[in-house]
Design an enzyme around this catalytic site. Sequence first.
Site, PDB file in Angstrom:
ATOM      1  N   ALA A   1       0.850  -1.174   0.000  1.00  0.00           N
ATOM      2  CA  ALA A   1       0.000   0.000   0.000  1.00  0.00           C
ATOM      3  C   ALA A   1       0.897   1.239   0.000  1.00  0.00           C
ATOM      4  O   ALA A   1       2.088   1.167   0.295  1.00  0.00           O
ATOM      5  CB  ALA A   1      -0.915  -0.009   1.222  1.00  0.00           C
TER       6      ALA A   1
ATOM      7  N   GLY B   1       0.316  -4.931   1.345  1.00  0.00           N
ATOM      8  CA  GLY B   1      -0.856  -5.028   0.492  1.00  0.00           C
ATOM      9  C   GLY B   1      -0.590  -5.735  -0.821  1.00  0.00           C
ATOM     10  O   GLY B   1      -1.491  -6.353  -1.395  1.00  0.00           O
TER      11      GLY B   1
ATOM     12  N   GLU C   1      -0.911  -9.300  -0.140  1.00  0.00           N
ATOM     13  CA  GLU C   1      -2.326  -9.611   0.052  1.00  0.00           C
ATOM     14  C   GLU C   1      -3.068  -9.712  -1.277  1.00  0.00           C
ATOM     15  O   GLU C   1      -3.985 -10.529  -1.423  1.00  0.00           O
ATOM     16  CB  GLU C   1      -2.960  -8.567   0.962  1.00  0.00           C
TER      17      GLU C   1
ATOM     18  N   GLU D   1       3.898  -5.383   7.567  1.00  0.00           N
ATOM     19  CA  GLU D   1       3.227  -4.240   8.190  1.00  0.00           C
ATOM     20  C   GLU D   1       3.667  -3.969   9.624  1.00  0.00           C
ATOM     21  O   GLU D   1       3.563  -2.840  10.107  1.00  0.00           O
ATOM     22  CB  GLU D   1       1.708  -4.457   8.168  1.00  0.00           C
TER      23      GLU D   1
END
Length: 255
Positions: free
Chosen positions: A63, A108, A111, A131
């Site tokens: 992200a 992300g 993911e 993270e």
Amino acid sequence: MSWETVDLDRNEGVATITVDRPDRLNAMNVETLEALDEALDEARDARALVLTGAGDDAFVAGADISYMAELDVEQAQAYAELGHHVTDAIETFSCPVIAAVNGYAFGGGCELALAADLRVAAESAVLGQTEIDLGIVPGWGGTQRLSRLVGDERARRLVFFGERVEASEAREMGLVGEVVADDDLDDHVAEMAADLAAKPKHALQAAKESLNQVHESHQSAGLTYERRLWSGLFGTDDQREGMRAFVEDREPDFE
């Protein structure tokens, strides 16, 4: 449709979606997530889908931390909802999705790959749920999808320590299904996708839906809980310090 940060190509039943922010290692900001969501909808008639990243360095590095660094809880919740919407769309896409992991896949980005049906990594790829060193936890499904691939304890180690694993180790633990030479990745995945596109469409869709159902009964509640936990960490000292340190290219100094 066209987007600045996402490309959609089609070839005989195979759709390829490429996250195209190579100058930011394909990091996912709101604009890119929304474009990816629209591209998935646009490609809904495909018989096989490939998801990859532009450039030589990253699949999706994660992200967009520069964007996330100053979010409050409400903004973080909205960002988590958008990320979950996209990963859910990948997981429930109408045909098999292959993640061609051509480089870094952290946070992300990992993911997004977890939400795909199949993961093929280039030899130089590196993956991880990183993270924790930003003062947060995986927020787009990582805490729920990771353990079903690598097992509970291995998932806990990856999340607790923020481990980054090279493609060969990722293959050994089941995080990816296959590793190929960097120069062979595109052709190999294209061949896989073409083989899938030649299968009977409705039977393949039914097979995917049935396989997904194994996890559906308990995963929905877990995903909702994860979103709440993730966004609730925004505004904490650790989250602020972790993300500021990343943006400033220094080691974080957690309390």
